[in-house]
Write an enzyme that holds these catalytic residues in place. Sequence first.
Site, mmCIF file in Angstrom:
data_model
loop_
_atom_site.group_PDB
_atom_site.id
_atom_site.type_symbol
_atom_site.label_atom_id
_atom_site.label_comp_id
_atom_site.label_asym_id
_atom_site.label_seq_id
_atom_site.Cartn_x
_atom_site.Cartn_y
_atom_site.Cartn_z
ATOM 1 N N ASP A 87 -2.253 -6.011 -16.396
ATOM 2 C CA ASP A 87 -0.878 -5.688 -16.286
ATOM 3 C C ASP A 87 -0.078 -6.914 -15.636
ATOM 4 O O ASP A 87 -0.542 -7.407 -14.512
ATOM 5 C CB ASP A 87 -0.705 -4.273 -15.448
ATOM 6 N N ASP A 101 3.551 -6.954 -13.494
ATOM 7 C CA ASP A 101 4.837 -6.461 -13.264
ATOM 8 C C ASP A 101 5.871 -7.456 -12.638
ATOM 9 O O ASP A 101 5.560 -8.444 -12.050
ATOM 10 C CB ASP A 101 4.155 -5.649 -11.739
ATOM 11 N N ASP A 104 2.173 -2.687 -0.182
ATOM 12 C CA ASP A 104 1.058 -1.833 0.652
ATOM 13 C C ASP A 104 0.263 -3.045 1.383
ATOM 14 O O ASP A 104 -0.034 -3.014 2.589
ATOM 15 C CB ASP A 104 0.373 -0.867 -0.329
#
Length: 459
Positions: free
Chosen positions: A77, A79, A160
Site C-alpha cells: 500500500d 499512503d 506511532d
Amino acid sequence: MPCKLLKHMTRWFTPSSADSAGPLEPRVIPRDQHPISRQQVSRAALNVLYGLHKGGFEAYLVGGCLRDILCGREPKDFDVSTNATPEQVQRLFKRSRIIGRRFQIVHVRFGREVIEVSTFRAKASDDNQDRNKHHAHEETGMVLRDNTWGSIEEDALRRDFTINALYYNIADFSLHDFVGSMEDIDQETIRLIGDPEQRFREDPVRMLRAARFAAKLGFEIEKSTASRIPDMAELLLQVPSARLFDEVLKLFLSGHARASYEQLQELGLFRFLFPETQQALEGDQGKTWEAMLLAAMDNTDRRLLMDKPVTPAFIYAVLLWPVIQQRLTGYLSSGLPPAQALHKSATRALNLQIKHTAIPRRFSTVMREMWELQLRLDKRAGRRADAMMEHPRFRAAYDFLLLREQCGEIEPGLGDWWTRYQEEDESGRREMISELGNRGGGNNKRRRRRRRPKPAADN
C-alpha cells in the site's frame, strides 16, 4: 535484510522528547543520498502526489511503504500525506471519497488501486478551542476523534513508530526524517514516538502493531516500548471488536502468522484477543492445542508464499477449536447427542469470542460447517464419501482433519484414507468403500420395510 543503510548517521532526535518545546528540524536527505526511486512507487500513488503538487499543496509519500522499500520489500500500500484538507483533496480528484470519523481521511481510486490520503495532523492545544472541538479523548486517554490539522512537523510527532515516520517529498524527491527514522530502520528497532504509556493509552492497538511489525520485519521492539505492553495489554478490552477483528487478520493472514503468535504471547497480548483459547492453552491439553495452532499458522504462511488463497474462517476455526472441545465433553456427558453437543459448544464459543473480536456471519457460518463436518468425515459407507466430497466445505474440513491428526488430538488414519480416496479413480474408490465393511463407515444395510398383511378377501 538490507536495512543497514546509513550507519554514519547519528541520532539527533530522541523520540521520548517529542513533547518538548521548539520546532523540529528535519534531516533532509537529497535524492542522490537515498535509494528510493519513483520506479518503486505505484502509478496511482504518483498520480495523487503530482495532482496535489500541481494543485498548490504539499505532497509526501509517507509511512510503511517507505520503510518497506528501504528494507528491500515490495510495498503493498502507498499512503500520502498533505497539507490539503479532506474537502480540498476531494475537489482535486473525481473518484475520491472522505471516510472515517475517528480519523478522517480520503480514499482516491485509480482503477482497482486505492490511495489513502491524510491531512497533516496536530496535537490539540488546551487553549485552542477551535482545535479541541475536533479532538476528543476518553477518560482513559484513548483518542476518540482526531481531526485537528497542523504542520508536517506536528504530523511526524503524531505517527506511532519512528520506522513509520519518514516523508518522501514529490517536489524534489528528498526524504524528510524528523524523528531518527533512518537510524532505527538501520538498527532494526521498533520505537514509539513519545511517551509509551501515553501513546498506548491514546490507541491501544499500537501494542498489536508493535507485535506485527516485529513479526513482519524481524525487528526488535525497543526496551522502553516493549516493557510497558504487558502491563497495559488490558486496554485492548476497550477497543471495538470489529477493529480488533481487522487487526487479527493483519497478524495472522499476512505471511508471518507464527511469528505474530509468538510475539503476542511474549508481550501478553494474546489472552486479551482470545481469552478462552488462552485458557485452553494453559490446560492439560495445552501442548496439543498449541501444536495445532502453530501447524495451522505455518500452513497459512506457506499458502500465502505460494500465492494460494486463505480465509479468515479457517484460522478462526482452528483458534476456537480448543474452546469447543473443552465444552463438548461436558455436553456429551450430560447425554446430548454428538451433533447437538457440537452445535451448542460452537454457539457458546462464538458468542464469547465476538465480545473480543467480531466475526462476520459470512465467516462464522463457514466455521460451523467445518466443525460439523468433523463428525461426518468418518461416515463413508455407500455413497456417503462421494456426497461428502461434493460438499462446498469438504476441502477445508479435510485440511482441518489433517491438522487434528498432525497435532495428536485424534489418532491418525482417517486423514490418510481421505487422501487416498481423492486420488483414486471410480473403481478404486468403490474398492475402498467395500473394504470398509461396516467398520467406521456407518451402517450400510438398509432396514427392511415390513409389509403389511393383505386384508382377507371378502367371501
